[in-house]
Write a protein that holds these residues in place. Structure first.
Motif, PDB file in Angstrom:
ATOM      1  N   UNK A 183       0.845  -1.200   0.000  1.00  0.00           N
ATOM      2  CA  UNK A 183       0.000   0.000   0.000  1.00  0.00           C
ATOM      3  C   UNK A 183       0.877   1.245   0.000  1.00  0.00           C
ATOM      4  N   UNK A 184       0.360   2.319  -0.614  1.00  0.00           N
ATOM      5  CA  UNK A 184       1.058   3.605  -0.587  1.00  0.00           C
ATOM      6  C   UNK A 184       0.089   4.639  -0.032  1.00  0.00           C
ATOM      7  N   UNK A 185       0.406   5.181   1.115  1.00  0.00           N
ATOM      8  CA  UNK A 185      -0.468   6.203   1.707  1.00  0.00           C
ATOM      9  C   UNK A 185       0.376   7.213   2.451  1.00  0.00           C
ATOM     10  N   UNK A 186       0.974   8.156   1.703  1.00  0.00           N
ATOM     11  CA  UNK A 186       1.834   9.127   2.390  1.00  0.00           C
ATOM     12  C   UNK A 186       1.073   9.911   3.456  1.00  0.00           C
ATOM     13  N   UNK A 187      -0.248  10.044   3.264  1.00  0.00           N
ATOM     14  CA  UNK A 187      -1.000  10.839   4.231  1.00  0.00           C
ATOM     15  C   UNK A 187      -1.266  10.037   5.500  1.00  0.00           C
ATOM     16  N   UNK A 188      -1.129   8.725   5.443  1.00  0.00           N
ATOM     17  CA  UNK A 188      -1.326   7.924   6.644  1.00  0.00           C
ATOM     18  C   UNK A 188       0.003   7.755   7.390  1.00  0.00           C
ATOM     19  N   UNK A 189       0.672   6.615   7.261  1.00  0.00           N
ATOM     20  CA  UNK A 189       1.930   6.457   7.998  1.00  0.00           C
ATOM     21  C   UNK A 189       3.168   6.522   7.112  1.00  0.00           C
ATOM     22  N   UNK A 190       2.966   6.469   5.785  1.00  0.00           N
ATOM     23  CA  UNK A 190       4.134   6.419   4.902  1.00  0.00           C
ATOM     24  C   UNK A 190       5.028   7.658   5.008  1.00  0.00           C
ATOM     25  N   UNK A 191       4.445   8.798   5.322  1.00  0.00           N
ATOM     26  CA  UNK A 191       5.301   9.991   5.403  1.00  0.00           C
ATOM     27  C   UNK A 191       6.308   9.823   6.540  1.00  0.00           C
ATOM     28  N   UNK A 192       5.895   9.125   7.587  1.00  0.00           N
ATOM     29  CA  UNK A 192       6.830   8.864   8.686  1.00  0.00           C
ATOM     30  C   UNK A 192       7.868   7.810   8.292  1.00  0.00           C
ATOM     31  N   UNK A 193       7.380   6.802   7.577  1.00  0.00           N
ATOM     32  CA  UNK A 193       8.282   5.747   7.110  1.00  0.00           C
ATOM     33  C   UNK A 193       9.345   6.371   6.217  1.00  0.00           C
ATOM     34  N   UNK A 194       8.925   7.249   5.303  1.00  0.00           N
ATOM     35  CA  UNK A 194       9.876   7.875   4.399  1.00  0.00           C
ATOM     36  C   UNK A 194      10.871   8.742   5.174  1.00  0.00           C
ATOM     37  N   UNK A 195      10.339   9.611   6.016  1.00  0.00           N
ATOM     38  CA  UNK A 195      11.158  10.630   6.675  1.00  0.00           C
ATOM     39  C   UNK A 195      12.152  10.032   7.659  1.00  0.00           C
ATOM     40  N   UNK A 196      11.669   9.189   8.551  1.00  0.00           N
ATOM     41  CA  UNK A 196      12.548   8.700   9.626  1.00  0.00           C
ATOM     42  C   UNK A 196      13.218   7.371   9.335  1.00  0.00           C
ATOM     43  N   UNK A 197      12.659   6.598   8.405  1.00  0.00           N
ATOM     44  CA  UNK A 197      13.215   5.265   8.168  1.00  0.00           C
ATOM     45  C   UNK A 197      13.984   5.219   6.844  1.00  0.00           C
ATOM     46  N   UNK A 198      13.281   5.467   5.734  1.00  0.00           N
ATOM     47  CA  UNK A 198      13.942   5.321   4.427  1.00  0.00           C
ATOM     48  C   UNK A 198      15.126   6.279   4.283  1.00  0.00           C
ATOM     49  N   UNK A 199      14.934   7.531   4.646  1.00  0.00           N
ATOM     50  CA  UNK A 199      16.024   8.509   4.486  1.00  0.00           C
ATOM     51  C   UNK A 199      17.259   8.034   5.244  1.00  0.00           C
ATOM     52  N   UNK A 200      17.057   7.530   6.454  1.00  0.00           N
ATOM     53  CA  UNK A 200      18.205   7.051   7.240  1.00  0.00           C
ATOM     54  C   UNK A 200      18.828   5.803   6.623  1.00  0.00           C
ATOM     55  N   UNK A 201      17.959   4.917   6.109  1.00  0.00           N
ATOM     56  CA  UNK A 201      18.492   3.668   5.556  1.00  0.00           C
ATOM     57  C   UNK A 201      19.310   3.893   4.290  1.00  0.00           C
TER      58      UNK A 201
END
Lengths: 412, 294
Positions: A183-201
């Motif tokens: 699923x892709x839902x930046x407005x739900x939790x994905x924005x957090x996944x992107x910001x704090x997880x993916x960027x760091x990884x």
């Protein structure tokens, strides 16, 4: 249990008449309301001279009601708020600092998970959580089996996540996606996944040390955003806001994988015929990261005198070890005190375990305005998906917007 | 009351006494807050703390804010599409509905029911209609006809009309009822005279019905313009998290005001926008009254 509550309730009502009444507000969510009712009954039994009035509002109106009523000198004495709203609430002067006599800083810093430090603003703590949440990867075991994948082996890395998503996507004859791999839902939790997880990884960091500068507009940020956007752009294994919300699609068995917070556990547990599991977020370059968020309880500026004393007592009560265990058992939200979370029965739990282990390496975003900063990520993806803008350009615009929100937030 | 007053004077006093109740109500609940909004728009205020006077800062910030201009143009787009489409549709329906005898009451009820339905519930139903396959019924129907799936709410160009459609639909019932009442109020002798003179249906419509409906048309134009300029419920409930997306494509002024006031707690910015909205409504209403009264 019910009988006990009834007896306790009767005792409270029959108690001394010189009672202090305080109001507690939270937003409407069934399991949380029930758990809080239980806690209030216990609290009132211990403190027969205090009555707690428990009020709730739908999430959509919640912030408005709190702001408007506290402004008018009405409303709650103890209020629940999302940690990301703290700066808004402080600038609106809705909260008062917690007295160190009742809530010693050393105790908070030793016993709570470190992200609670965000509640400390200029040397004062303003609110404390009962429960914290983190992200996990949900997967649909039946769809894994149907696709010829091992239903007991969810993806461990970001590369596996892509490979498996490809196998798990289904299309109709016209080529439209009718089952998404992820699923892709930046407005739900994905924005957090992107910001704090993916960027760091991908080797970056979303912000500098004291969250005054946006630092994701670099190579790492670009790679992270490209990775995220490629689920739609390149791999064609997802649709943004598929079936309106990822949670709905997953519950309906139309999404094979879904990233969400621990708070959706109860929703999926209630879904019949849904065979699912939840695991830690996939790692990348051997980097693990997670995002943690939490709801906190604070004392409003309206509470003074004996109401303030009663409010402090109540806040203390709902942040004890026992209250946290009850919250985990009844609501499914993770304890904010390390001692409770790390009890073996909690950290090895088949459902909570993944989230609790995630807390160990979780980051919390120091939001200036959660809604506005979330929107920068939502728009960043929409610009490339809907208007065909380049990934790098869209990233730079988002970073500039985010920086502007931070700059304006700091002036206040 | 002294006896020296005439009956007429006494009547006037009583009339004013009775009128005082609604007048006081309007002053306290309508006019005072409206005037207060003007003064708040020159301050920075977070609802709770002290207001600080900032002069025209809020207006300057609005002027420099690109989102505000998008929002403003969206608002006018709702107006420019909503008023003519809804007026034309409701007039056509009312015109023919008036001539239908069989099942007239039932048909009229069918058109009126959406007006009575909660905007929120309706918005959510439409939100689901517009979804892509496999759940959106409009896209499923298009698929059956071999037409490519449309973005609707997930398209920067289609989202605004998609949000507007249920708003028009919901308001249609009210406009139809007013039109029918207007049509019925035209004296039948005019039509009889036209018949004798041998006028055709088109001529009757142009020369009698439409001119006679002028007051109705003025009323509906003004009311529906105000309605479309203040559109909120549909946008708030049909877009993700009520943001007026995607990319601000559906965000109207009222939603922007709401977000400024109750999410960012910037009452100064919010009231500055209400002043802008008030001015727009005032100007448009005056223009419409002038033009249509001629």
């Amino acid at each position: 249990m019910r009988l006990l509550i009834a007896i306790l309730f009767t005792l409270t009502v029959a108690g001394p008449a010189a009672a202090v009444e305080i109001e507690y507000w939270q937003y409407s969510y069934k399991t949380r309301l029930d758990a809080m009712d239980k806690l209030i009954a216990q609290f009132e039994a211990e403190n027969p001279d205090i009555t707690v009035i428990h009020t709730d509002f739908p999430y959509a109106q919640y912030r408005t009601k709190v702001a408007a009523s506290v402004a008018a000198g009405e409303g709650p004495d103890v209020v629940q708020l999302y940690y990301g709203w703290l700066s808004d609430y402080l600038s609106a002067e809705i909260l008062q600092p917690l007295p160190t006599s009742e809530f010693p800083h050393s105790e908070i810093e030793d016993e709570f998970f470190p992200m609670v430090g965000n509640m400390n603003v200029k040397g004062e703590y303003y609110a404390l959580p009962t429960a914290v949440r983190s992200l996990g990867l949900f997967w649909n075991k039946k769809l894994f089996r149907d696709a010829g994948l091992d239903p007991e082996r969810p993806p461990q890395t970001l590369d596996e996540l892509v490979d498996m998503a490809k196998k798990l996507t289904k299309y109709d004859r016209a080529g439209n996606i009718i089952q998404v791999g992820l699923t892709m839902g930046p407005i739900n939790q994905d924005h957090n996944w992107w910001r704090e997880v993916l960027v760091r990884q991908f080797g970056g960091a979303p912000y500098n040390e004291d969250t005054t500068k946006v630092t994701y507009d670099d190579k790492a940020g670009l790679k992270a955003f490209q990775y995220y956007a490629d689920f739609v752009l390149k791999h064609n294994v997802s649709v943004v806001d598929f079936m309106d919300k990822g949670e709905i699609a997953f519950k309906a068995g139309r999404a094979a994988m879904h990233i969400d917070g621990s708070f959706v556990l109860s929703t999926f547990q209630r879904a019949r015929r849904l065979e699912w599991g939840v695991t830690e977020l996939p790692s990348h370059n051997a980097i693990k990261a997670n995002f943690s968020s939490y709801w906190v309880n604070g004392i409003t500026s309206k509470a003074v005198g004996e109401k303030k004393a009663a409010a402090e007592k109540f806040l203390k009560f709902i942040t004890t070890n026992q209250a946290m265990q009850l919250w985990l058992d009844d609501v499914g939200e993770l304890p904010a005190r390390k001692a409770v979370a790390m009890r073996a029965e909690n950290s090895d739990h088949p459902l909570y375990g993944a989230f609790i282990r995630g807390l160990d390496y979780a980051y919390t975003t120091d939001f200036y305005s959660e809604a506005a900063q979330r929107k920068t990520v939502v728009d960043m993806l929409d610009r490339i998906v809907l208007t065909g803008m380049g990934v790098a350009e869209s990233l730079s615009i988002a970073a500039a917007e985010d920086q502007k929100i931070i700059d304006e937030g700091r002036i206040e | 009351m002294s006896k020296s007053r005439t009956i007429a004077q006494r009547r006037a006093i009583w009339a004013w006494l009775f009128l005082a109740v609604p007048i006081i109500y309007f002053i306290l609940v309508r006019f005072y807050p409206t005037l207060d909004a003007f003064s708040i728009s020159f301050t920075e205020w977070n609802i709770v703390g002290e207001k600080t006077f900032v002069g025209f800062d809020n207006y300057v910030r609005l002027w420099d804010d690109p989102v505000f201009w998008i929002v403003l143009s969206n608002t006018f787009e709702y107006l420019a599409l909503g008023v003519p489409i809804s007026m034309l549709l409701s007039f056509i329906i009312a015109y023919y509905l008036d001539q239908v005898r069989f099942g007239h009451g039932f048909l009229r009820a069918c058109y009126f029911i959406p007006f009575l339905t909660t905007a929120v519930a309706m918005a959510w139903v439409w939100r689901w209609f517009y979804q892509p396959v496999p759940i959106g019924i409009i896209n499923m129907a298009l698929g059956q006809l071999g037409i490519v799936q449309q973005g609707f709410l997930r398209s920067t160009t289609q989202a605004l009309p998609a949000v507007l459609a249920p708003a028009i639909w919901a308001g249609l019932g009210f406009q139809i009822i007013i039109f029918i009442a207007g049509i019925r109020a035209i004296p039948t002798s005019y039509y009889e005279a036209a018949k004798i003179d041998g006028a055709g249906a088109w001529q009757v419509l142009r020369e009698i019905t439409l001119p006679q409906l002028r007051p109705t048309i003025i009323f509906l134009t003004v009311i529906s313009s105000i309605g479309f300029l203040r559109i909120f419920d549909q946008v708030y409930n049909m877009t993700q998290e009520g943001e007026g997306g995607p990319l601000n494509a559906t965000r109207p002024l009222v939603l922007n005001i709401y977000k400024a006031a109750f999410e960012d707690f910037e009452m100064g910015m919010a009231t500055a926008q209400t002043v802008v909205l008030f001015t727009i409504l005032l100007i448009i209403t005056i223009i419409q009254l002038r033009v249509l009264r001629k």
